[in-house]
Design a protein around this motif. Structure first.
Motif, short mmCIF file in Angstrom:
data_model
loop_
_atom_site.label_atom_id
_atom_site.label_comp_id
_atom_site.label_asym_id
_atom_site.label_seq_id
_atom_site.Cartn_x
_atom_site.Cartn_y
_atom_site.Cartn_z
N VAL A 74 -3.87 6.63 4.25
CA VAL A 74 -5.09 6.12 4.88
C VAL A 74 -4.99 4.60 4.90
N ALA A 75 -4.86 4.04 6.07
CA ALA A 75 -4.80 2.57 6.23
C ALA A 75 -3.74 1.94 5.32
N GLY A 76 -2.60 2.59 5.23
CA GLY A 76 -1.50 2.06 4.43
C GLY A 76 -1.59 2.36 2.95
N ILE A 77 -2.57 3.14 2.53
CA ILE A 77 -2.76 3.51 1.13
C ILE A 77 -2.44 4.99 0.96
N GLU A 78 -1.63 5.32 -0.04
CA GLU A 78 -1.32 6.72 -0.32
C GLU A 78 -2.49 7.34 -1.08
N THR A 114 -15.08 -3.25 -3.38
CA THR A 114 -16.41 -3.83 -3.44
C THR A 114 -17.43 -2.70 -3.53
N ILE A 115 -18.35 -2.82 -4.47
CA ILE A 115 -19.40 -1.83 -4.65
C ILE A 115 -20.53 -2.13 -3.68
N LEU A 116 -20.79 -1.20 -2.77
CA LEU A 116 -21.91 -1.35 -1.83
C LEU A 116 -23.16 -0.66 -2.36
N GLY A 117 -22.99 0.47 -3.02
CA GLY A 117 -24.11 1.21 -3.59
C GLY A 117 -23.63 2.10 -4.71
N GLU A 147 -10.36 -2.53 0.41
CA GLU A 147 -9.51 -3.30 1.31
C GLU A 147 -8.06 -3.17 0.87
N GLY A 148 -7.22 -2.73 1.80
CA GLY A 148 -5.83 -2.49 1.49
C GLY A 148 -4.90 -3.10 2.52
N PRO A 167 -9.92 -2.62 5.92
CA PRO A 167 -10.92 -2.07 5.01
C PRO A 167 -11.22 -0.59 5.29
N VAL A 168 -11.38 0.16 4.21
CA VAL A 168 -11.74 1.57 4.27
C VAL A 168 -13.09 1.75 3.60
N LEU A 169 -14.00 2.43 4.26
CA LEU A 169 -15.30 2.77 3.68
C LEU A 169 -15.20 4.12 3.01
#
Length: 247
Positions: free
Chosen positions: A123-127, A4-7, A25-26, A30-32
């Motif tokens: 990172v949060a389950g993401i390589e 999702t694009i926040l800015g 989101e993974g 969610p990762v910022l």
């Protein structure tokens, strides 16, 4: 994964806008990714900040980390209001410059890990794989892989890292890349790309999708898009609030 694009503005927000900030989101939440001015308010419309799985910074210029220094208050105050996280929030960013990396921790609300180019981390389950970019301040481009899908985020970069970015992004499902400048205006600025250069990287890497971000608020976004589409006809703008599902 879902982005999702926040800015998307840089190096300062348009009226009512926000600088770089993306919610990925993974598998483990969610990762910022980056938290520039204006991002925190938009983030809070979508997630309860203490429920973030991690925060990741491409580099420490203010338009990418400005809201970090208030994000930390949200996490700290949540503890006092009886909504603490079970553990400090994992925080990732470049190891250099050390004096700026050293400003990112706050009390004990973060669990920082600082990265060097070429490192791989989960990172949060993401390589995630990171590479150095061409920017006045050390900056990391990042490739995020999960469930057979791959997203690459350029961070801020100039053309000096184009070959490395092509290699990192080769065959990616989505390339989110800065397009601060316009070749048709003769723009030149250290550590940034024209829309045409961004599109050339996408074309050479053979990515499935191209999103342009880090847009200068003084330029018409349609002019940026038109320049990129001369090279990569399917190019799109990173639209604030838009969500892309990589599946």
């Amino acid at each position: 994964m879902r982005l999702t694009i926040l800015g998307r503005d840089g190096p300062y927000p348009a009226p009512g806008g926000a600088c770089s900030g993306y919610l990925l989101e993974g598998p483990e939440g969610p990762v910022l990714i980056d938290c520039g001015p204006g991002v925190l308010a938009r983030l809070r419309q979508r997630v309860d900040v203490p429920q973030l799985a991690a925060v990741f910074y491409s580099h420490y210029h203010p338009d990418h980390v400005g809201d970090h220094f208030v994000l930390r208050y949200v996490l700290d105050i949540a503890r006092h209001l009886g909504r603490p996280r079970p553990a400090p929030l994992p925080l990732y960013g470049p190891a250099r410059p050390a004096e700026l990396a050293g400003r990112m921790p706050y009390k004990d609300v973060f669990a920082p890990r600082f990265l060097d180019p070429g490192e791989r981390v989960t990172v949060a389950g993401i390589e995630v794989e990171v590479r150095a970019t061409d920017h006045p301040l050390p900056c990391l481009a990042s490739a995020w892989s999960a469930g057979g899908r791959r997203l690459v985020y350029s961070g801020d970069t100039g053309p000096g890292a184009a070959d490395a970015l092509v290699e990192l992004a080769r065959g990616a499902d989505l390339l989110l890349i800065e397009a601060s400048l316009l070749a048709r205006r003769g723009d030149r600025a250290p550590g940034h790309l024209t829309a045409r250069q961004a599109a050339q990287i996408a074309r050479e890497a053979g990515v499935g999708r191209l999103l342009l971000t880090h847009l200068l608020p003084e330029y018409d976004p349609e002019e940026v898009l038109a320049e990129a589409r001369e090279v990569f006809p399917e190019a799109q703008l990173a639209e604030p609030g838009a969500t892309v599902v990589l599946s």
